[in-house]
Design a protein around this motif. Structure first.
Motif, PDB file in Angstrom:
ATOM      1  N   GLY A 134       0.801  -1.216   0.000  1.00  0.00           N
ATOM      2  CA  GLY A 134       0.000   0.000   0.000  1.00  0.00           C
ATOM      3  C   GLY A 134       0.834   1.266   0.000  1.00  0.00           C
ATOM      4  N   HIS A 135       2.137   1.121   0.305  1.00  0.00           N
ATOM      5  CA  HIS A 135       3.041   2.273   0.315  1.00  0.00           C
ATOM      6  C   HIS A 135       4.377   1.820  -0.285  1.00  0.00           C
ATOM      7  N   ILE A 136       4.679   2.333  -1.461  1.00  0.00           N
ATOM      8  CA  ILE A 136       5.869   1.923  -2.203  1.00  0.00           C
ATOM      9  C   ILE A 136       6.900   3.045  -2.196  1.00  0.00           C
ATOM     10  N   LEU A 137       8.129   2.681  -1.851  1.00  0.00           N
ATOM     11  CA  LEU A 137       9.258   3.596  -1.993  1.00  0.00           C
ATOM     12  C   LEU A 137       9.835   3.387  -3.386  1.00  0.00           C
ATOM     13  N   VAL A 138       9.944   4.457  -4.158  1.00  0.00           N
ATOM     14  CA  VAL A 138      10.542   4.407  -5.492  1.00  0.00           C
ATOM     15  C   VAL A 138      11.884   5.119  -5.411  1.00  0.00           C
ATOM     16  N   ILE A 139      12.938   4.448  -5.874  1.00  0.00           N
ATOM     17  CA  ILE A 139      14.285   5.024  -5.820  1.00  0.00           C
ATOM     18  C   ILE A 139      14.763   5.348  -7.230  1.00  0.00           C
ATOM     19  N   ARG A 140      15.091   6.622  -7.450  1.00  0.00           N
ATOM     20  CA  ARG A 140      15.786   7.055  -8.669  1.00  0.00           C
ATOM     21  C   ARG A 140      16.465   8.365  -8.326  1.00  0.00           C
ATOM     22  N   LEU A 141      17.773   8.314  -8.120  1.00  0.00           N
ATOM     23  CA  LEU A 141      18.479   9.461  -7.572  1.00  0.00           C
ATOM     24  C   LEU A 141      19.074  10.411  -8.600  1.00  0.00           C
ATOM     25  N   GLY A 154      17.479  13.081 -17.164  1.00  0.00           N
ATOM     26  CA  GLY A 154      16.600  12.527 -18.189  1.00  0.00           C
ATOM     27  C   GLY A 154      15.880  11.281 -17.706  1.00  0.00           C
ATOM     28  N   ASP A 155      16.596  10.399 -17.023  1.00  0.00           N
ATOM     29  CA  ASP A 155      15.982   9.178 -16.503  1.00  0.00           C
ATOM     30  C   ASP A 155      14.992   9.487 -15.391  1.00  0.00           C
ATOM     31  N   VAL A 156      15.316  10.469 -14.558  1.00  0.00           N
ATOM     32  CA  VAL A 156      14.376  10.879 -13.510  1.00  0.00           C
ATOM     33  C   VAL A 156      13.121  11.460 -14.158  1.00  0.00           C
ATOM     34  N   ALA A 157      13.285  12.288 -15.182  1.00  0.00           N
ATOM     35  CA  ALA A 157      12.138  12.892 -15.866  1.00  0.00           C
ATOM     36  C   ALA A 157      11.268  11.829 -16.544  1.00  0.00           C
ATOM     37  N   MET A 158      11.894  10.748 -17.025  1.00  0.00           N
ATOM     38  CA  MET A 158      11.112   9.686 -17.674  1.00  0.00           C
ATOM     39  C   MET A 158      10.223   8.938 -16.692  1.00  0.00           C
ATOM     40  N   MET A 159      10.461   9.120 -15.404  1.00  0.00           N
ATOM     41  CA  MET A 159       9.589   8.501 -14.401  1.00  0.00           C
ATOM     42  C   MET A 159       8.245   9.201 -14.311  1.00  0.00           C
ATOM     43  N   VAL A 160       8.184  10.475 -14.658  1.00  0.00           N
ATOM     44  CA  VAL A 160       6.964  11.252 -14.466  1.00  0.00           C
ATOM     45  C   VAL A 160       5.755  10.598 -15.129  1.00  0.00           C
ATOM     46  N   PRO A 161       5.794  10.251 -16.418  1.00  0.00           N
ATOM     47  CA  PRO A 161       4.604   9.635 -17.005  1.00  0.00           C
ATOM     48  C   PRO A 161       4.281   8.259 -16.413  1.00  0.00           C
ATOM     49  N   VAL A 162       5.295   7.530 -15.996  1.00  0.00           N
ATOM     50  CA  VAL A 162       5.061   6.215 -15.391  1.00  0.00           C
ATOM     51  C   VAL A 162       4.354   6.389 -14.045  1.00  0.00           C
ATOM     52  N   LEU A 163       4.850   7.312 -13.227  1.00  0.00           N
ATOM     53  CA  LEU A 163       4.224   7.551 -11.928  1.00  0.00           C
ATOM     54  C   LEU A 163       2.830   8.152 -12.084  1.00  0.00           C
ATOM     55  N   LYS A 164       2.644   8.966 -13.111  1.00  0.00           N
ATOM     56  CA  LYS A 164       1.316   9.537 -13.375  1.00  0.00           C
ATOM     57  C   LYS A 164       0.337   8.420 -13.749  1.00  0.00           C
ATOM     58  N   ALA A 165       0.748   7.531 -14.639  1.00  0.00           N
ATOM     59  CA  ALA A 165      -0.111   6.406 -15.027  1.00  0.00           C
ATOM     60  C   ALA A 165      -0.397   5.510 -13.824  1.00  0.00           C
ATOM     61  N   PHE A 166       0.621   5.286 -13.004  1.00  0.00           N
ATOM     62  CA  PHE A 166       0.453   4.456 -11.816  1.00  0.00           C
ATOM     63  C   PHE A 166      -0.556   5.083 -10.865  1.00  0.00           C
ATOM     64  N   SER A 167      -0.379   6.365 -10.549  1.00  0.00           N
ATOM     65  CA  SER A 167      -1.251   7.003  -9.565  1.00  0.00           C
ATOM     66  C   SER A 167      -2.681   7.138 -10.070  1.00  0.00           C
ATOM     67  N   GLU A 168      -2.874   7.237 -11.383  1.00  0.00           N
ATOM     68  CA  GLU A 168      -4.234   7.278 -11.934  1.00  0.00           C
ATOM     69  C   GLU A 168      -4.890   5.905 -11.882  1.00  0.00           C
ATOM     70  N   LYS A 169      -4.120   4.874 -12.115  1.00  0.00           N
ATOM     71  CA  LYS A 169      -4.675   3.519 -12.114  1.00  0.00           C
ATOM     72  C   LYS A 169      -4.842   2.974 -10.692  1.00  0.00           C
ATOM     73  N   TYR A 170      -3.959   3.363  -9.784  1.00  0.00           N
ATOM     74  CA  TYR A 170      -3.972   2.860  -8.405  1.00  0.00           C
ATOM     75  C   TYR A 170      -3.991   4.044  -7.425  1.00  0.00           C
ATOM     76  N   ASP A 209      -5.244   4.521  -4.586  1.00  0.00           N
ATOM     77  CA  ASP A 209      -5.179   4.220  -3.153  1.00  0.00           C
ATOM     78  C   ASP A 209      -3.777   3.816  -2.689  1.00  0.00           C
ATOM     79  N   VAL A 210      -2.838   3.728  -3.616  1.00  0.00           N
ATOM     80  CA  VAL A 210      -1.474   3.344  -3.262  1.00  0.00           C
ATOM     81  C   VAL A 210      -0.632   4.606  -3.125  1.00  0.00           C
ATOM     82  N   LYS A 211       0.042   4.705  -2.007  1.00  0.00           N
ATOM     83  CA  LYS A 211       0.915   5.855  -1.760  1.00  0.00           C
ATOM     84  C   LYS A 211       2.311   5.550  -2.290  1.00  0.00           C
ATOM     85  N   ILE A 212       2.914   6.559  -2.899  1.00  0.00           N
ATOM     86  CA  ILE A 212       4.290   6.431  -3.392  1.00  0.00           C
ATOM     87  C   ILE A 212       5.141   7.498  -2.710  1.00  0.00           C
ATOM     88  N   THR A 213       6.283   7.066  -2.193  1.00  0.00           N
ATOM     89  CA  THR A 213       7.307   7.997  -1.735  1.00  0.00           C
ATOM     90  C   THR A 213       8.475   7.842  -2.692  1.00  0.00           C
TER      91      THR A 213
END
Length: 161
Positions: free
Chosen positions: A5-12, A16-32, A34-38
């Motif tokens: 229910g609470h996922i830690l995502v690591i990308r330091l 460019g690679d950090v920016a590529m996470m934005v659409p993935v995290l957006k899709a994740f948070s829209e689909k799920y 109720d799941v918290k991401i740190t």
């Protein structure tokens, strides 16, 4: 494994690679929703994630408090205080591997990015190159979430602005 229910995502690093996470995290948070991401990243990247729902950013001080093995131990303890259930390591470097060890010792499941190092090496070696299409980074990110029990359709990620 029960879905966390609470996922830690690591990308330091690597902007460019950090920016590529934005659409993935957006899709994740829209689909799920109720799941918290740190998200553990550098403070410099925090503004990239300000509009994402269910995503909190934890800024690592890798040149200060969180430097070296002792600093990484301190960082892992600070992150464990947030009551994370699982870790999605989207970096897969020495620093995140050390953190992975600390989390595993505490019983926290960790799923890690496959960077495709072997395929890239085969593609760039001097002789007998193996020409295959490499997976896009955002698809590799989505695969880590799938390993945690949360599939994200990579085509949806492709369509996001």
């Amino acid at each position: 494994m029960e879905r966390p229910g609470h996922i830690l995502v690591i990308r330091l690093s690597a902007m460019g690679d950090v920016a590529m996470m934005v659409p993935v995290l957006k899709a994740f948070s829209e689909k799920y929703p109720d799941v918290k991401i740190t998200l553990l990243t550098r403070g410099f990247f925090v503004p990239l994630f300000k509009d994402l729902q269910n995503v909190d950013v934890f800024a690592a001080e890798v040149k200060g408090r969180h430097k070296g093995i002792g600093g990484l131990k301190r960082l892992s303890e600070e992150l464990l205080d947030l009551k994370i259930d699982a870790v999605a390591d989207l970096h897969n470097v020495l620093r995140s591997n050390i953190l992975k060890l600390f989390f595993k010792l505490k019983g926290i499941p960790v799923k890690q990015l496959d960077k495709g190092r072997r395929e890239r090496k085969a593609l760039t070696r001097k002789e007998n190159k193996v020409f295959i299409q490499l997976k896009p980074t955002h698809q590799r990110y989505a695969e880590v979430f799938e390993k945690l029990g949360y599939p994200i359709d990579p085509e949806v990620v492709d369509l996001l602005p």
